[in-house]
Design an enzyme around this catalytic site. Structure first.
Site, PDB file in Angstrom:
ATOM      1  N   TYR A 144       0.717  -1.037   0.312  1.00  0.00           N
ATOM      2  CA  TYR A 144       0.387   0.169   0.126  1.00  0.00           C
ATOM      3  C   TYR A 144       1.317   1.649  -0.284  1.00  0.00           C
ATOM      4  O   TYR A 144       2.114   1.209  -0.532  1.00  0.00           O
ATOM      5  CB  TYR A 144      -1.247   0.031   1.087  1.00  0.00           C
ATOM      6  CG  TYR A 144      -2.599   0.816   0.805  1.00  0.00           C
ATOM      7  CD1 TYR A 144      -2.831   0.505  -0.406  1.00  0.00           C
ATOM      8  CD2 TYR A 144      -2.692   1.898   1.113  1.00  0.00           C
ATOM      9  CE1 TYR A 144      -4.105   1.224  -0.717  1.00  0.00           C
ATOM     10  CE2 TYR A 144      -3.806   2.897   1.059  1.00  0.00           C
ATOM     11  CZ  TYR A 144      -4.088   2.724  -0.108  1.00  0.00           C
ATOM     12  OH  TYR A 144      -4.656   2.896  -0.536  1.00  0.00           O
TER      13      TYR A 144
ATOM     14  N   ARG B 136      -8.184  10.141  -8.361  1.00  0.00           N
ATOM     15  CA  ARG B 136      -7.647  11.568  -7.385  1.00  0.00           C
ATOM     16  C   ARG B 136      -6.835  10.346  -6.684  1.00  0.00           C
ATOM     17  O   ARG B 136      -7.574   9.537  -5.251  1.00  0.00           O
ATOM     18  CB  ARG B 136      -8.429  11.667  -6.697  1.00  0.00           C
ATOM     19  CG  ARG B 136      -8.277  13.063  -5.945  1.00  0.00           C
ATOM     20  CD  ARG B 136      -8.330  12.993  -4.206  1.00  0.00           C
ATOM     21  NE  ARG B 136      -7.835  11.575  -3.423  1.00  0.00           N
ATOM     22  CZ  ARG B 136      -7.826  11.403  -2.557  1.00  0.00           C
ATOM     23  NH1 ARG B 136      -8.188  11.987  -1.980  1.00  0.00           N
ATOM     24  NH2 ARG B 136      -7.294  10.162  -2.643  1.00  0.00           N
TER      25      ARG B 136
ATOM     26  N   LYS C  76      -5.818  -2.417  -1.442  1.00  0.00           N
ATOM     27  CA  LYS C  76      -6.789  -1.817  -0.427  1.00  0.00           C
ATOM     28  C   LYS C  76      -7.740  -3.855   0.253  1.00  0.00           C
ATOM     29  O   LYS C  76      -7.870  -4.105   1.311  1.00  0.00           O
ATOM     30  CB  LYS C  76      -7.604  -1.083  -0.779  1.00  0.00           C
ATOM     31  CG  LYS C  76      -7.402   0.028  -0.084  1.00  0.00           C
ATOM     32  CD  LYS C  76      -7.718   0.957   0.262  1.00  0.00           C
ATOM     33  CE  LYS C  76      -7.057   2.177   0.740  1.00  0.00           C
ATOM     34  NZ  LYS C  76      -7.953   3.151   1.875  1.00  0.00           N
TER      35      LYS C  76
ATOM     36  N   GLU D   3     -13.675   4.405  -3.447  1.00  0.00           N
ATOM     37  CA  GLU D   3     -12.045   5.065  -3.366  1.00  0.00           C
ATOM     38  C   GLU D   3     -11.501   5.562  -3.853  1.00  0.00           C
ATOM     39  O   GLU D   3     -11.292   6.355  -5.273  1.00  0.00           O
ATOM     40  CB  GLU D   3     -11.117   3.745  -3.140  1.00  0.00           C
ATOM     41  CG  GLU D   3     -10.073   3.356  -2.741  1.00  0.00           C
ATOM     42  CD  GLU D   3     -10.172   3.733  -1.131  1.00  0.00           C
ATOM     43  OE1 GLU D   3     -10.494   3.227  -0.473  1.00  0.00           O
ATOM     44  OE2 GLU D   3      -9.083   4.937  -0.663  1.00  0.00           O
ATOM     45  N   ASP D   4     -10.416   6.727  -3.474  1.00  0.00           N
ATOM     46  CA  ASP D   4     -10.340   7.535  -4.780  1.00  0.00           C
ATOM     47  C   ASP D   4     -10.735   8.687  -6.157  1.00  0.00           C
ATOM     48  O   ASP D   4      -9.962   8.529  -6.890  1.00  0.00           O
ATOM     49  CB  ASP D   4      -8.660   7.270  -4.959  1.00  0.00           C
ATOM     50  CG  ASP D   4      -7.455   6.706  -4.027  1.00  0.00           C
ATOM     51  OD1 ASP D   4      -8.115   7.473  -2.739  1.00  0.00           O
ATOM     52  OD2 ASP D   4      -6.329   6.997  -4.025  1.00  0.00           O
TER      53      ASP D   4
ATOM     54  N   ASP E 291     -13.842   5.696   1.693  1.00  0.00           N
ATOM     55  CA  ASP E 291     -13.273   5.701   2.951  1.00  0.00           C
ATOM     56  C   ASP E 291     -12.126   6.512   2.878  1.00  0.00           C
ATOM     57  O   ASP E 291     -11.653   6.450   4.245  1.00  0.00           O
ATOM     58  CB  ASP E 291     -11.740   4.765   2.344  1.00  0.00           C
ATOM     59  CG  ASP E 291     -11.073   4.472   3.112  1.00  0.00           C
ATOM     60  OD1 ASP E 291     -11.043   4.091   4.381  1.00  0.00           O
ATOM     61  OD2 ASP E 291      -9.685   4.074   2.709  1.00  0.00           O
ATOM     62  N   ASP E 292     -11.973   7.375   1.822  1.00  0.00           N
ATOM     63  CA  ASP E 292     -11.090   8.716   1.989  1.00  0.00           C
ATOM     64  C   ASP E 292     -12.199   9.501   2.784  1.00  0.00           C
ATOM     65  O   ASP E 292     -11.454  10.668   3.123  1.00  0.00           O
ATOM     66  CB  ASP E 292     -11.415   9.153  -0.046  1.00  0.00           C
ATOM     67  CG  ASP E 292     -10.638   8.651  -0.362  1.00  0.00           C
ATOM     68  OD1 ASP E 292      -8.873   8.039  -0.393  1.00  0.00           O
ATOM     69  OD2 ASP E 292     -11.102   8.046  -1.471  1.00  0.00           O
TER      70      ASP E 292
ATOM     71  N   ASN F 241      -0.501  12.288   1.362  1.00  0.00           N
ATOM     72  CA  ASN F 241       0.496  11.163   1.296  1.00  0.00           C
ATOM     73  C   ASN F 241       0.883  11.102  -0.520  1.00  0.00           C
ATOM     74  O   ASN F 241      -0.045  11.790  -1.000  1.00  0.00           O
ATOM     75  CB  ASN F 241      -0.574   9.792   1.263  1.00  0.00           C
ATOM     76  CG  ASN F 241      -0.856   8.657   2.287  1.00  0.00           C
ATOM     77  OD1 ASN F 241      -0.179   8.787   3.581  1.00  0.00           O
ATOM     78  ND2 ASN F 241      -1.918   8.567   2.237  1.00  0.00           N
TER      79      ASN F 241
HETATM   80  P1  NAD Z   1      -8.508  16.898  -2.385  1.00  0.00           P
HETATM   81  O1  NAD Z   1      -8.397  16.518  -3.458  1.00  0.00           O
HETATM   82  O2  NAD Z   1     -10.175  16.931  -2.313  1.00  0.00           O
HETATM   83  O3  NAD Z   1      -8.357  17.749  -0.877  1.00  0.00           O
HETATM   84  C1  NAD Z   1      -7.212  18.723  -1.637  1.00  0.00           C
HETATM   85  C2  NAD Z   1      -7.592  19.831  -0.832  1.00  0.00           C
HETATM   86  O4  NAD Z   1      -6.061  20.386  -0.393  1.00  0.00           O
HETATM   87  C3  NAD Z   1      -8.209  20.744  -1.281  1.00  0.00           C
HETATM   88  O5  NAD Z   1      -9.146  21.367  -0.530  1.00  0.00           O
HETATM   89  C4  NAD Z   1      -6.906  21.862  -1.558  1.00  0.00           C
HETATM   90  O6  NAD Z   1      -7.892  23.593  -2.080  1.00  0.00           O
HETATM   91  C5  NAD Z   1      -6.280  21.967  -0.353  1.00  0.00           C
HETATM   92  N1  NAD Z   1      -4.968  22.726  -0.876  1.00  0.00           N
HETATM   93  C6  NAD Z   1      -4.128  22.996  -1.996  1.00  0.00           C
HETATM   94  N2  NAD Z   1      -3.101  23.417  -2.139  1.00  0.00           N
HETATM   95  C7  NAD Z   1      -3.195  23.710  -0.385  1.00  0.00           C
HETATM   96  C8  NAD Z   1      -2.408  24.604   0.237  1.00  0.00           C
HETATM   97  N3  NAD Z   1      -0.806  25.025   0.014  1.00  0.00           N
HETATM   98  N4  NAD Z   1      -2.602  24.831   1.442  1.00  0.00           N
HETATM   99  C9  NAD Z   1      -3.690  24.488   2.098  1.00  0.00           C
HETATM  100  N5  NAD Z   1      -4.635  23.833   1.151  1.00  0.00           N
HETATM  101  C10 NAD Z   1      -4.557  23.162   0.109  1.00  0.00           C
HETATM  102  O7  NAD Z   1      -7.752  15.454  -1.214  1.00  0.00           O
HETATM  103  P2  NAD Z   1      -8.448  15.111  -0.180  1.00  0.00           P
HETATM  104  O8  NAD Z   1      -9.017  13.312  -0.429  1.00  0.00           O
HETATM  105  O9  NAD Z   1      -8.840  15.484   1.208  1.00  0.00           O
HETATM  106  O10 NAD Z   1      -6.191  14.485   0.331  1.00  0.00           O
HETATM  107  C11 NAD Z   1      -5.208  15.235   0.965  1.00  0.00           C
HETATM  108  C12 NAD Z   1      -4.750  14.274   1.059  1.00  0.00           C
HETATM  109  O11 NAD Z   1      -4.999  14.026   2.202  1.00  0.00           O
HETATM  110  C13 NAD Z   1      -3.775  13.675   0.139  1.00  0.00           C
HETATM  111  O12 NAD Z   1      -2.397  13.787   0.071  1.00  0.00           O
HETATM  112  C14 NAD Z   1      -4.156  12.124   0.563  1.00  0.00           C
HETATM  113  O13 NAD Z   1      -3.519  11.398   0.013  1.00  0.00           O
HETATM  114  C15 NAD Z   1      -4.520  12.824   2.250  1.00  0.00           C
HETATM  115  N6  NAD Z   1      -4.892  11.837   3.109  1.00  0.00           N
HETATM  116  C16 NAD Z   1      -4.820  10.826   3.840  1.00  0.00           C
HETATM  117  C17 NAD Z   1      -5.363  10.071   4.472  1.00  0.00           C
HETATM  118  C18 NAD Z   1      -4.266   8.287   5.709  1.00  0.00           C
HETATM  119  O14 NAD Z   1      -3.436   9.410   6.100  1.00  0.00           O
HETATM  120  N7  NAD Z   1      -5.115   8.658   6.543  1.00  0.00           N
HETATM  121  C19 NAD Z   1      -6.158   9.820   4.576  1.00  0.00           C
HETATM  122  C20 NAD Z   1      -7.134  10.201   3.006  1.00  0.00           C
HETATM  123  C21 NAD Z   1      -6.148  11.133   2.702  1.00  0.00           C
END
Ligand code: NAD
Length: 555
Positions: A107, A160, A178, A249-250, A272-273, A412
């Site tokens: 993963y 995504r 997953k 997912e994603d 899940d996200d 991530n």
């Molecule tokens: P998303 O694309 O839905 O959201 C990203 C957000 O970040 C958007 O609102 C965007 O406007 C904002 N953004 C972009 N640049 C920015 C900056 N410089 N400062 C502040 N905000 C900014 O993505 P998501 O699904 O919400 O995922 C975001 C991140 O979280 C990904 O990298 C993903 O890998 C990670 N994530 C981690 C886990 C975990 O660790 N368990 C779970 C889910 C997602």
């Protein structure tokens, strides 16, 4: 939950399994060099294998020896996927016995790299690919899947992938990975799982120009065409695999919230996200509070990133705070967002709909550092997909306002983390309670060793799925994720907290998943959404259903 298929728990009838070379080429049944003498005669495979009979443990050694010889993580990934295609039992044995080492390969972060190069490392297909051009025949495609009793589907449209953006059909690596975790972490039998990719094209220029790209080389089809395909897919699942849970997912956030809202009250489905992330992060907050000693309702949380993950976490935090006495309005005021254009406030006119509930009455602020200084949060949660946005200035400010600042850098893969574990511990002089999305190695600082916790969704979704499957839950509810978060936090031991980790080690993941599954099934029965008869003891029943990778005896 499992049906009485003979190969589930280690027995198998020889007249239902293929003989000869066909058997060795069937990853579900193959034992490789572990077929014993009697089996070799009975199954027509004598001579097709080297003479020395080995066992799972010797085979495990061979796999790991080769695994360790590989210097590149992507090669390790390919090595493990090849094993999955060859010998499923051995694959899961190795995965479970070396889960801490394997998780970052199977993963995040390696799976991200694998998806980027999926067309280049492609060997054997796994899962069902449904393209725009399959409208009208999606059920037929699902019927082509060899297993007829599917209980959990992970589906992506590849728009995504992790923090890596649009990878189109290459995203298949995610459902495959997953679902391996469903089996390794929670003991969901592999035959009950189905990875699905919805291929509506990609807007990734690099992939569109890549002759080895595996998806349809067209720009994304959107609108009615897209919605119609997803609708047909969910209907086809109800028809072909009526007991299946669907994990979205994603998906990009323009579709993720819409699809979740459209389907969550109609079928057994979750995202899940949004929901898994929320649950694992809420669990992290609960564990961190065991260190700081405060109450959840006293926290002020600033999210860097207002997408699926951030909104999902904030919603669950709000329902957790509400259950502890705050009104929803009061609870929302404890959650603040910064997106790419600054602090999310009422006066902004450029806000997407999903951000509106958290647009507070405050002055507009253009950057994260100023937002931290004006809000003075107790916790910052990075879900922006932007590396190193938790700068030294921000970490110093957090350490100034809080004795134990909570710093969650969840983006991530590792390269996208808002700050490294080292930066968090060093800048705060060891006071940060840090968690990341992708794994970081322990950090030595001023004579102390800090073990950063990984807020990995794998702590949550396999257990939730197992609980849903075991109870036959017809819906996946917020209360299930809330209960999963509490259960996960309770599974963190004092010694984990002492080392700085707010999550249990992955080596205990099966026990953790079993507890979460039990909690989720209890919620399903309490809320009246369970369709399976209630067992006398839920934990015992769930434990009895968990898959163990052991070879069946054929002779
Ligand atoms: P998303 O694309 O839905 O959201 C990203 C957000 O970040 C958007 O609102 C965007 O406007 C904002 N953004 C972009 N640049 C920015 C900056 N410089 N400062 C502040 N905000 C900014 O993505 P998501 O699904 O919400 O995922 C975001 C991140 O979280 C990904 O990298 C993903 O890998 C990670 N994530 C981690 C886990 C975990 O660790 N368990 C779970 C889910 C997602």
């Amino acid at each position: 939950m499992t049906t009485d298929k003979s190969n589930r728990k280690g027995s198998n009838s020889t007249n239902t399994i293929p003989h000869g070379i066909e058997l060795l080429h069937d990853p579900r049944l193959n034992k490789g060099t572990a077929f014993n003498d009697a089996e070799r005669d009975m199954l027509g495979i004598r001579g097709l294998l080297p003479p020395r009979v080995s066992n799972l443990s010797t085979q495990d050694k061979r796999i790991m020896e080769n695994f360790h010889k590989k210097t590149d993580d992507l090669e390790k990934y390919v090595h493990m996927i090849a094993l999955q295609d060859r010998n499923e039992t051995l694959f899961y044995r190795v995965l479970m016995d070396h889960i801490e080492e394997m998780m970052p390969i199977i993963y995040t972060p390696t799976v991200g790299k694998a998806c980027q190069l999926y067309g280049h490392i492609f060997r054997r297909p796994r899962g069902i690919y449904i393209s725009t051009y399959d409208r009208g025949r999606v059920a037929k495609l699902l019927e082509n899947w060899p297993q007829k009793d599917v209980r959990v589907i992970v589906v992506t449209d590849g728009e995504r992938i992790l923090g890596l953006g649009d990878l189109g059909a290459n995203g298949m690596g995610i459902p495959v990975g997953k679902l391996s975790l469903y089996t390794a972490c929670a003991g969901v039998h592999p035959s009950l799982t189905l990875p699905v990719t919805i291929d509506v094209g990609t807007d990734n220029e690099g992939l569109l120009e890549d002759p080895l790209y595996i998806g349809i080389p067209e720009r994304r089809h959107r609108g009615e065409e897209y919605d119609g395909l997803i609708e047909e897919f969910t209907e086809a699942v109800q028809q072909v695999f009526p007991k299946a849970l669907i994990q979205f997912e994603d998906f990009a956030n323009r579709n993720a919230f819409r699809l979740l809202n459209k389907y969550r009250d109609r079928i057994s489905a979750f995202n899940d996200d949004v929901q898994g992330t929320a649950s694992v992060t809420l669990a992290g907050l609960y564990s961190a509070l065991r260190i700081t000693g405060g109450e959840l309702n006293d926290q002020k949380i600033l999210f860097a990133g207002a997408g699926e993950a951030g909104r999902g976490i904030a919603d669950l935090v709000v329902s957790a705070m509400s259950s502890e006495g705050l009104s929803e309005e009061e609870a929302r005021l404890k959650c603040w967002f910064v997106d790419s254009r600054g602090l999310v406030v009422k006066s902004r006119t450029d806000l997407a709909e999903h951000k509106l509930p958290y647009a507070h009455d405050a002055e507009a602020v253009a950057d994260l550092a100023t937002a931290v200084k004006s809000i003075r949060p107790t916790a910052i949660v990075g879900v922006s997909g932007q590396p190193n946005v938790f700068t030294t200035e921000i970490l110093e400010a957090m350490a100034e306002y809080n004795q134990r600042p909570m710093i969650f850098a969840l983006s991530n893969p590792t390269s996208k983390a808002e700050c490294s574990a080292k930066a968090a511990y060093e800048v705060t002089r060891g006071r940060a309670i840090y968690a990341s999305g992708s794994p970081f190695d322990p950090v030595e600082f001023e004579g102390n060793r800090f073990v950063p916790g990984q807020g990995n969704n794998a702590y949550i979704f396999p257990g939730v799925g197992l609980g849903v499957i075991a109870s036959g839950a017809s819906r996946v509810t917020d209360e299930m994720f809330f209960s999963a978060a509490r259960t996960l936090a309770n599974e963190v031991l004092e010694k984990d907290l002492e080392s700085g980790s707010i999550y249990p080690p992955l080596s205990r993941i099966r026990q953790v998943s079993k507890s979460i599954a039990t909690a989720v099934a209890e919620v399903a029965y309490a809320q009246g959404v369970a369709t399976n008869p209630k067992p006398a003891s839920i934990p015992e029943y769930i434990g009895s259903q968990m898959y163990e990778p052991v070879y069946p005896s054929y002779a």
